[in-house]
Design a protein around this motif. Sequence first.
Motif, PDB file in Angstrom:
ATOM      1  N   GLY A  85     -30.606  60.062 106.271  1.00 42.59           N
ATOM      2  CA  GLY A  85     -30.584  59.311 105.046  1.00 42.59           C
ATOM      3  C   GLY A  85     -32.396  59.033 104.266  1.00 42.59           C
ATOM      4  O   GLY A  85     -31.773  58.339 102.389  1.00 42.59           O
TER       5      GLY A  85
ATOM      6  N   THR B 239     -23.888  61.202 114.993  1.00 38.18           N
ATOM      7  CA  THR B 239     -24.069  60.065 114.640  1.00 38.18           C
ATOM      8  C   THR B 239     -25.467  60.176 113.911  1.00 38.18           C
ATOM      9  O   THR B 239     -26.082  59.168 112.589  1.00 38.18           O
ATOM     10  CB  THR B 239     -24.396  58.903 114.656  1.00 38.18           C
TER      11      THR B 239
ATOM     12  N   GLN C 292     -25.516  55.297 109.313  1.00 39.58           N
ATOM     13  CA  GLN C 292     -26.810  55.349 108.961  1.00 39.58           C
ATOM     14  C   GLN C 292     -27.272  56.456 107.778  1.00 39.58           C
ATOM     15  O   GLN C 292     -28.700  56.537 107.585  1.00 39.58           O
ATOM     16  CB  GLN C 292     -26.317  56.573 110.411  1.00 39.58           C
ATOM     17  N   ILE C 293     -26.096  56.578 106.861  1.00 40.03           N
ATOM     18  CA  ILE C 293     -27.228  57.921 106.123  1.00 40.03           C
ATOM     19  C   ILE C 293     -27.280  56.616 104.844  1.00 40.03           C
ATOM     20  O   ILE C 293     -28.577  56.641 104.637  1.00 40.03           O
ATOM     21  CB  ILE C 293     -26.014  58.819 105.004  1.00 40.03           C
TER      22      ILE C 293
ATOM     23  N   LEU D 102     -21.532  57.836 110.976  1.00 38.42           N
ATOM     24  CA  LEU D 102     -22.364  58.485 110.381  1.00 38.42           C
ATOM     25  C   LEU D 102     -22.560  58.343 108.880  1.00 38.42           C
ATOM     26  O   LEU D 102     -23.833  57.775 108.807  1.00 38.42           O
ATOM     27  CB  LEU D 102     -21.766  59.767 110.291  1.00 38.42           C
ATOM     28  N   LEU D 103     -21.958  57.677 108.043  1.00 38.50           N
ATOM     29  CA  LEU D 103     -22.103  57.750 107.211  1.00 38.50           C
ATOM     30  C   LEU D 103     -22.848  55.971 106.436  1.00 38.50           C
ATOM     31  O   LEU D 103     -24.158  55.772 105.971  1.00 38.50           O
ATOM     32  CB  LEU D 103     -20.357  57.040 106.197  1.00 38.50           C
TER      33      LEU D 103
ATOM     34  N   GLY E 130     -26.736  61.582 110.113  1.00 40.00           N
ATOM     35  CA  GLY E 130     -26.815  60.177 109.553  1.00 40.00           C
ATOM     36  C   GLY E 130     -28.398  59.141 109.070  1.00 40.00           C
ATOM     37  O   GLY E 130     -28.468  59.416 108.145  1.00 40.00           O
TER      38      GLY E 130
END
Length: 437
Positions: free
Chosen positions: A394, A387, A266-267, A263-264, A390
């Motif tokens: 993003g 996810t 993908q941001i 998830l992080l 993200g």
Amino acid sequence: MTQFEVRNELITNEKLDDLEELGRKQSSESSTSSTESEPLDGGRRAWATAFGSFLVQFCGYGYLNSFGVYEDFYTRIYLTNQPPSAISWIGALNSFLVANLTLISGLLYDRGWFYQLMVVGSSLQALSLFMLSFAKPGQFYLIFMVQGVLSGIGMGLMYGPSMAVISQHFSKRRTLIMALVASGSPLGAIIHPIMLNHLLNGTVGFARGVRASAGLVSALLLIACLFMRTRVLSTSTPSASYSAVARKCSREVPFILMTAGILLCQIGILFPVFYLQLDSIKHGIDVHFSFYTLVIMNAACVIGRCTAGIIAAYSGLLNLTIASTLACSALIISMIALTKISSVIVIGIAYGYVYGVYIAALVPLVTVLTPDLSELGARMGICFAFTSFGGLLGGPISGALLSSQYRWLIPSLFSGFICLTGSSIFVVMRLIIYPRR
């Protein structure tokens, strides 16, 4: 021997012969049914289905990964009344819907709605592109609904089933065929940007250029629908429900850490995909060369996807994921130094390669953390549903940090460090898993 005994013996022999013949028929029928229920691992129908699935990836994620062309064109020419953050919501929502609709399309596919999903999905995607060609300069909300929402729904209905149908036709070579089918995405992200840049920025213009692109996509999706076929497979175990699998996943720390790490990442990891071409043009690099930045990056992405499996055999899948995300974060931060053609080439090739490795490692990573493979589809749906937020956030966050003044330092640092944070979660995950083993 009396006449009565002879008669009884003849009747008994006739019954035995009948039983043997019945047994042979049942054995033949059972072997035929088992043959029909098992993938043939090849054949004309199987390869035709694989080719159709390849075309779906080519026109699906391959077209979605070309959004950087639209981002650049909308920001500089067509939607100058909107900031980059608002424009990036179009591509972000498109990506979000493709991932999240897999939850719905997967259930419908399991219930035998494959052909309906392909026809409706391809029709929606073709319709969205033709409708996009009628949008006028400044009509942000029309472009948002058509390209962001309608196209995202169409791609989302096709993506999951087009990959899952491969498992009906191949068994031993399933991984290899899926890798070849998935290569349609980066290959499409090479062809579509070249076509779109020459059409949108040339003498053709936006309307006729998008219609030409829509015609190509529509023809390829029509071929895909005509080529793909399903086989009737008998399943011995029922598919796991999402609620039961979700309860299991909520108690597994490695799965939670993996989902948080993806998830992080993908941001921040989509920042070059959306903004590399615009970054190159705004730094004064030749416009005609800048049109090929996404082509360079996606060509390297193809190589990264193809070599990821070979490298993972020696380094380990989790170690490869950590290394690729660390490299992505470093290259995103290095976009601050993008000033010359040579720097664009280096960053495009390097980032495309490690980004391809990262993407190729995601599905196998979920598979490694799935103790019961009958739950694999549900776990993938749950993981990617979380996810996908993200990818949704993003692009707009980076666009807001970029602002209309094009301050490249702030979004590059943010995207790089948020990706680095996701990589550190993978490191914690590794420290938890390996001592247990």
